[in-house]
Motif scaffolding. Structure first.
Motif, PDB file in Angstrom:
ATOM      1  N   ASP A  38       0.892  -1.371  -0.047  1.00 52.53           N
ATOM      2  CA  ASP A  38       0.056  -0.162  -0.093  1.00 52.53           C
ATOM      3  C   ASP A  38       0.818   1.137  -0.007  1.00 52.53           C
ATOM      4  N   THR A  40       3.047   4.481  -1.297  1.00 53.73           N
ATOM      5  CA  THR A  40       2.601   5.480  -2.438  1.00 53.73           C
ATOM      6  C   THR A  40       3.775   6.426  -2.730  1.00 53.73           C
ATOM      7  N   GLY A  91      -2.333  11.496  -0.439  1.00 56.68           N
ATOM      8  CA  GLY A  91      -2.183  10.320   0.451  1.00 56.68           C
ATOM      9  C   GLY A  91      -0.925  10.389   1.134  1.00 56.68           C
ATOM     10  N   HIS A 235       5.081   4.474  -9.707  1.00 55.33           N
ATOM     11  CA  HIS A 235       5.317   3.856  -8.414  1.00 55.33           C
ATOM     12  C   HIS A 235       4.598   2.456  -8.257  1.00 55.33           C
ATOM     13  N   THR A 238       2.225   1.750 -11.026  1.00 55.85           N
ATOM     14  CA  THR A 238       1.131   2.724 -11.343  1.00 55.85           C
ATOM     15  C   THR A 238       1.541   3.785 -11.834  1.00 55.85           C
ATOM     16  N   MET A 240       0.404   7.779 -11.892  1.00 54.04           N
ATOM     17  CA  MET A 240      -0.441   8.781 -11.360  1.00 54.04           C
ATOM     18  C   MET A 240      -0.260  10.209 -11.894  1.00 54.04           C
ATOM     19  N   TYR A 242      -0.569  13.445 -11.760  1.00 53.40           N
ATOM     20  CA  TYR A 242      -0.695  14.360 -10.522  1.00 53.40           C
ATOM     21  C   TYR A 242      -0.896  15.850 -10.655  1.00 53.40           C
ATOM     22  N   ASP A 276      -3.899   5.454 -12.032  1.00 53.88           N
ATOM     23  CA  ASP A 276      -4.539   6.269 -10.751  1.00 53.88           C
ATOM     24  C   ASP A 276      -4.931   7.473 -11.399  1.00 53.88           C
TER      25      ASP A 276
END
Length: 347
Positions: A38, A40, A91, A235, A238, A240, A242, A276
């Motif tokens: 989990d 990030t 996050g 990461h 994944t 993202m 942003y 994501d």
């Protein structure tokens, strides 16, 4: 805490402040993040240290036998003081293997906040501690797996949005990777049009420099002029997107639609399997846009503990409605001069 993977011994919840100048502490944090499913980008040392170097918010890192918690010490004359996990992130909250450790990390963060004269601790995601004020209604997250190839990706997009992507593909737009100046110019115009101050350019540069190959910029152009641009983080397989946005002309040429589809293709060439789409506030046009792409919304849970009133930094808060309307009318040059001085205090 020695170098290597953290010991997951049962019931071991001793928490201490890591020495970020010690190679052994840094190596162990990195190993823990590499191992935890989990983790990030916002748990990474590179993130909180980029925030510190660009915006002055000191980086702290709590470590336990079974968990970690990165923290940014945010101090702002406009928005007050807070210990935030993590600064400028959506996050980065408590990352732990058991509830006991999570609670211990939260209590240690609250104690640290007291020593630093920060009246508030904000935890963004992760395991939330008992007894803190929780918010599970303000923000939504959007994520899904990437398709196997570009054709499958296009078919995975719902029909109405797929038609917009097809239109964008027919406009002769081009994409390129790596133009920092174009990205900042586009992003600054985009957030001014939304009525919010732009972050310092140094923040984007610091993140890009710290993350290296784990961050990049994709820009969409027409006749060489940038229309849309996004800074993405990578990461654990994944991608993202942003910090992204478009100019006033982006909508005409469907540049944002092409940008995200192009990013899906680009990320797949980098070995990513997950997309994501990031955080949006519930009930906003941004959230609706992501649903149109076939992403299902998942509530994001945050927790806060304050000695008094907590910070209010949500631009949708009614108390900021006048400021938002005023900011939209500012000349871009003025907004770009004033924006970073305000935005660096948001954390």
């Amino acid at each position: 805490m020695g170098a290597g993977r953290l010991d997951r011994g049962a019931g071991m919840t001793g928490v201490r402040l890591a020495d970020l100048s010690a190679a052994s502490d840094r190596a162990t944090i990195d190993a823990f993040l590499a191992d935890h499913p989990d983790a990030t980008p916002f748990h990474r040392l590179e993130w909180i240290e980029a925030v510190e170097s660009s915006c002055g918010h000191k980086a702290h890192y709590l470590v336990a036998e079974n968990g970690v918690l990165p923290l940014s010490e945010v101090r702002s004359r406009l928005f007050g003081r807070a210990l935030v996990s993590s600064g400028f992130a959506v996050g980065g909250g408590i990352l732990a293997y058991d509830r006991e450790t999570a609670q211990a990390l939260a209590e240690a963060a609250w104690a640290l906040a007291g020593r630093l004269s920060c009246p508030t601790v904000e935890l963004r995601g992760g395991m939330l501690p008992e007894g803190w004020v929780r918010d599970q209604t303000t923000y939504l997250g959007f994520a899904r797996d990437l398709a196997d190839d570009a054709d499958a990706e296009l078919l995975a997009i719902p029909r109405k949005q797929r038609a917009e992507v097809r239109r964008a593909l027919g406009f002769g737009l081009t994409t390129d990777i790596g133009d920092r100046d174009a990205h900042y110019a586009v992003y600054a115009e985009s957030v001014r049009n939304l009525g919010t101050p732009v972050f310092p350019k140094s923040l984007f540069a610091a993140v890009l420099d710290a993350f290296g190959d784990d961050a990049d910029i994709l820009t969409v152009r027409r006749d060489g002029k940038p229309l849309a641009s996004v800074l993405s983080l990578y990461h654990h397989g994944t991608v993202m997107p942003y910090w992204g946005g478009g100019t006033a002309k982006a909508r005409t040429w469907r540049a944002n639609d092409l940008m995200y589809f192009a990013l899906m293709r680009h990320a797949r060439t980098r070995g990513c399997i997950h997309f994501d789409f990031g955080r949006s506030k519930a009930g906003t046009g941004a959230a609706a846009f992501k649903r149109n792409w076939g992403f299902n919304a998942q509530p994001l849970a945050y927790a806060t503990k304050s000695a008094g009133a907590s910070r209010k930094v949500n631009p949708l808060d009614p108390r900021y409605s006048f400021q938002v309307k005023l900011w939209r009318k500012l000349p871009l040059t003025v907004a770009n001069q004033l924006g970073p001085m305000i935005a660096r205090g948001l954390g």
